[in-house]
Scaffold this motif. Structure first.
Motif, PDB file in Angstrom:
ATOM      1  N   ARG A  60       0.836  -1.209   0.000  1.00  0.00           N
ATOM      2  CA  ARG A  60       0.000   0.000   0.000  1.00  0.00           C
ATOM      3  C   ARG A  60       0.868   1.256   0.000  1.00  0.00           C
ATOM      4  N   LEU A  61       1.952   1.216   0.753  1.00  0.00           N
ATOM      5  CA  LEU A  61       2.891   2.337   0.795  1.00  0.00           C
ATOM      6  C   LEU A  61       3.435   2.640  -0.594  1.00  0.00           C
ATOM      7  N   HIS A  62       3.879   1.608  -1.292  1.00  0.00           N
ATOM      8  CA  HIS A  62       4.441   1.789  -2.630  1.00  0.00           C
ATOM      9  C   HIS A  62       3.369   2.202  -3.638  1.00  0.00           C
ATOM     10  N   GLY A  63       2.211   1.577  -3.540  1.00  0.00           N
ATOM     11  CA  GLY A  63       1.140   1.889  -4.489  1.00  0.00           C
ATOM     12  C   GLY A  63       0.662   3.331  -4.375  1.00  0.00           C
ATOM     13  N   GLU A  64       0.416   3.776  -3.143  1.00  0.00           N
ATOM     14  CA  GLU A  64      -0.055   5.145  -2.949  1.00  0.00           C
ATOM     15  C   GLU A  64       1.047   6.159  -3.272  1.00  0.00           C
TER      16      GLU A  64
ATOM     17  N   ARG B 269       1.236   6.504  -7.076  1.00  0.00           N
ATOM     18  CA  ARG B 269       0.126   7.299  -7.612  1.00  0.00           C
ATOM     19  C   ARG B 269       0.337   8.782  -7.325  1.00  0.00           C
ATOM     20  N   ALA B 270       0.798   9.095  -6.118  1.00  0.00           N
ATOM     21  CA  ALA B 270       1.021  10.504  -5.763  1.00  0.00           C
ATOM     22  C   ALA B 270       2.114  11.113  -6.633  1.00  0.00           C
ATOM     23  N   TYR B 271       3.189  10.371  -6.845  1.00  0.00           N
ATOM     24  CA  TYR B 271       4.302  10.874  -7.645  1.00  0.00           C
ATOM     25  C   TYR B 271       3.883  11.039  -9.104  1.00  0.00           C
ATOM     26  N   ALA B 272       3.174  10.045  -9.648  1.00  0.00           N
ATOM     27  CA  ALA B 272       2.711  10.128 -11.038  1.00  0.00           C
ATOM     28  C   ALA B 272       1.781  11.325 -11.225  1.00  0.00           C
ATOM     29  N   SER B 273       0.948  11.599 -10.221  1.00  0.00           N
ATOM     30  CA  SER B 273       0.038  12.739 -10.294  1.00  0.00           C
ATOM     31  C   SER B 273       0.801  14.052 -10.347  1.00  0.00           C
ATOM     32  N   GLN B 274       1.855  14.183  -9.534  1.00  0.00           N
ATOM     33  CA  GLN B 274       2.656  15.400  -9.534  1.00  0.00           C
ATOM     34  C   GLN B 274       3.409  15.573 -10.854  1.00  0.00           C
ATOM     35  N   VAL B 275       3.942  14.496 -11.373  1.00  0.00           N
ATOM     36  CA  VAL B 275       4.664  14.551 -12.650  1.00  0.00           C
ATOM     37  C   VAL B 275       3.735  15.027 -13.760  1.00  0.00           C
ATOM     38  N   ALA B 276       2.523  14.466 -13.795  1.00  0.00           N
ATOM     39  CA  ALA B 276       1.556  14.859 -14.822  1.00  0.00           C
ATOM     40  C   ALA B 276       1.075  16.288 -14.615  1.00  0.00           C
ATOM     41  N   ARG B 277       0.883  16.661 -13.372  1.00  0.00           N
ATOM     42  CA  ARG B 277       0.366  17.999 -13.051  1.00  0.00           C
ATOM     43  C   ARG B 277       1.328  19.104 -13.489  1.00  0.00           C
ATOM     44  N   HIS B 278       2.630  18.876 -13.267  1.00  0.00           N
ATOM     45  CA  HIS B 278       3.617  19.914 -13.557  1.00  0.00           C
ATOM     46  C   HIS B 278       4.346  19.725 -14.890  1.00  0.00           C
TER      47      HIS B 278
ATOM     48  N   GLU C 125       8.923   2.543  -9.515  1.00  0.00           N
ATOM     49  CA  GLU C 125      10.339   2.413  -9.166  1.00  0.00           C
ATOM     50  C   GLU C 125      10.785   3.569  -8.273  1.00  0.00           C
ATOM     51  N   SER C 126      10.322   4.766  -8.561  1.00  0.00           N
ATOM     52  CA  SER C 126      10.683   5.931  -7.756  1.00  0.00           C
ATOM     53  C   SER C 126      10.163   5.801  -6.332  1.00  0.00           C
ATOM     54  N   SER C 127       8.923   5.335  -6.184  1.00  0.00           N
ATOM     55  CA  SER C 127       8.331   5.180  -4.849  1.00  0.00           C
ATOM     56  C   SER C 127       9.079   4.131  -4.035  1.00  0.00           C
ATOM     57  N   ARG C 128       9.333   2.992  -4.644  1.00  0.00           N
ATOM     58  CA  ARG C 128      10.041   1.930  -3.929  1.00  0.00           C
ATOM     59  C   ARG C 128      11.456   2.363  -3.552  1.00  0.00           C
ATOM     60  N   ARG C 129      12.108   3.051  -4.446  1.00  0.00           N
ATOM     61  CA  ARG C 129      13.463   3.523  -4.181  1.00  0.00           C
ATOM     62  C   ARG C 129      13.469   4.539  -3.038  1.00  0.00           C
ATOM     63  N   PHE C 130      12.491   5.444  -3.052  1.00  0.00           N
ATOM     64  CA  PHE C 130      12.426   6.464  -2.005  1.00  0.00           C
ATOM     65  C   PHE C 130      12.313   5.834  -0.622  1.00  0.00           C
TER      66      PHE C 130
ATOM     67  N   GLU D 257      21.439  13.579   4.063  1.00  0.00           N
ATOM     68  CA  GLU D 257      21.940  12.307   3.550  1.00  0.00           C
ATOM     69  C   GLU D 257      20.931  11.672   2.587  1.00  0.00           C
ATOM     70  N   MET D 258      19.656  11.762   2.916  1.00  0.00           N
ATOM     71  CA  MET D 258      18.640  11.237   2.004  1.00  0.00           C
ATOM     72  C   MET D 258      18.683  11.939   0.657  1.00  0.00           C
ATOM     73  N   LEU D 259      18.794  13.252   0.677  1.00  0.00           N
ATOM     74  CA  LEU D 259      18.836  14.015  -0.570  1.00  0.00           C
ATOM     75  C   LEU D 259      20.086  13.661  -1.377  1.00  0.00           C
ATOM     76  N   ARG D 260      21.175  13.434  -0.692  1.00  0.00           N
ATOM     77  CA  ARG D 260      22.412  13.068  -1.392  1.00  0.00           C
ATOM     78  C   ARG D 260      22.273  11.713  -2.082  1.00  0.00           C
ATOM     79  N   VAL D 261      21.696  10.740  -1.364  1.00  0.00           N
ATOM     80  CA  VAL D 261      21.560   9.393  -1.916  1.00  0.00           C
ATOM     81  C   VAL D 261      20.510   9.348  -3.023  1.00  0.00           C
ATOM     82  N   LEU D 262      19.401  10.049  -2.827  1.00  0.00           N
ATOM     83  CA  LEU D 262      18.332  10.031  -3.820  1.00  0.00           C
ATOM     84  C   LEU D 262      18.754  10.715  -5.118  1.00  0.00           C
ATOM     85  N   GLY D 263      19.482  11.816  -4.994  1.00  0.00           N
ATOM     86  CA  GLY D 263      19.888  12.551  -6.190  1.00  0.00           C
ATOM     87  C   GLY D 263      18.688  13.136  -6.914  1.00  0.00           C
ATOM     88  N   GLU D 264      18.822  13.294  -8.209  1.00  0.00           N
ATOM     89  CA  GLU D 264      17.757  13.900  -9.008  1.00  0.00           C
ATOM     90  C   GLU D 264      16.708  12.855  -9.360  1.00  0.00           C
TER      91      GLU D 264
END
Length: 234
Positions: free
Chosen positions: A145-149, A152-161, A171-176, A200-207
Motif C-alpha cells: 500500500r505504501l508503494h502503491g499510494e 500514484r502521488a508521484y505520477a500525479s505530480q509529474v503529470a500535473r507539472h 520504481e521511484s516510490s520503492r526507491r524512495f 543524507e537522504m537528498l544526497r543518496v536520492l539525487g535527481e
C-alpha cells in the motif's frame, strides 16, 4: 397496545442486521482507541518496556480487550507501527503538494520523513516479523500500500507539472522508501539529527525528475551542439 409494542420498536431493536452493524462499529472504535493508546507507549518504551496493563489503562479498557482484538502484544505492536507508517506517508504526500519543482518535491518528502520516528518504529516491526511469520502478512500489505499510494502521488505530480521523471513512478516510490529506511536506521545508530538525515537522504536520492524548463534548456543545448557539429563538419 401490547401487540403494537411487540411489532414496533422492539422489532427494530432486535433486528440481527442492526445488532451486527452496532457490534462492528463498537469493535472498530475500540480497536482504534487501543491503537491510539498503544502507539505512543511503544514508541517511548519499546515492545518489552510496555505492558498490556499499561496500554489498557491508557485506553480506559480491560487487558482482556487487547487480547480479544489483537491476540498478542506483538500483533498490536506491528499493527501500530504499520498504521503510523501509513499516516506518515499521507503526511509526506500532503507536504509535497506545494512543491513546484522536482527538487523542492524531493526535499519536502525527505524533510517530512526524517522529522518523524515512524520509519524507525516500522523497522522494529520488520525485525519482529523475522521470528513471527504469522505477523508478516500485515507488514507485506502495508508495504504494498505504501508503494502503491506513493507511486500514484508521484505520477500525479509529474503529470500535473509536466515533469520528466527519470524513473517509472513505481520504481521511484520503492526507491524512495528503501533509501528512507536505510538512511534513517543508519542515522539513528550514529546519532544523526533530523537535518543530517535529510541531507543524507537528498544526497543518496539525487535527481528524481526534470522540470519542463530544465527539459527545454537541455533540448536547446543539444540543438546548439548539433548545429555546431554540423558547421564544423561543413
Amino acid at each position: 397496545m401490547a401487540e403494537k409494542s411487540v411489532h414496533g420498536p422492539l422489532e427494530a431493536a432486535g433486528d440481527p442486521k442492526h445488532a451486527a452493524r452496532a457490534t462492528r462499529s463498537a469493535g472498530r472504535k475500540m480497536r482504534s482507541l487501543l491503537l491510539d493508546a498503544a502507539s505512543p507507549l511503544f514508541r517511548e518504551r519499546g515492545l518489552s518496556g510496555t505492558a498490556i496493563t499499561d496500554i489498557a489503562a491508557a485506553a480506559d479498557a480491560f487487558p482482556s480487550q487487547i487480547t480479544y482484538y489483537f491476540r498478542t502484544k506483538e500483533a498490536l505492536f506491528v499493527e501500530c507501527a504499520c498504521r503510523e507508517l501509513l499516516y506518515l506517508a499521507r503526511a509526506t504526500e500532503q507536504a509535497a503538494l506545494k512543491a513546484r519543482t522536482p527538487r523542492d518535491y524531493t526535499r519536502a518528502l525527505a524533510e517530512t520523513v526524517t522529522a518523524s520516528d515512524s520509519v524507525a518504529f516500522f523497522a522494529e516491526a520488520l525485525t519482529l516479523t523475522r521470528r513471527r511469520q504469522d505477523l508478516a502478512p500485515l507488514v507485506e500489505r502495508t508495504i504494498e500500500r505504501l508503494h502503491g499510494e506513493g507511486a500514484r502521488a508521484y505520477a500525479s505530480q509529474v503529470a500535473r507539472h509536466g515533469w520528466r521523471s527519470l524513473r517509472a513512478p513505481d520504481e521511484s516510490s520503492r526507491r524512495f522508501w528503501a533509501v528512507a529506511i536505510g538512511v534513517i536506521l543508519e542515522g539513528y545508530a550514529k546519532g544523526r539529527s533530523p537535518d543530517e538525515l535529510c541531507a543524507e537522504m537528498l544526497r543518496v536520492l539525487g535527481e528524481q525528475a526534470k522540470s519542463a524548463s530544465d527539459t527545454a534548456r537541455l533540448r536547446l543545448v543539444d540543438e546548439r551542439d548539433a548545429s555546431g557539429s554540423s558547421n564544423e563538419e561543413g
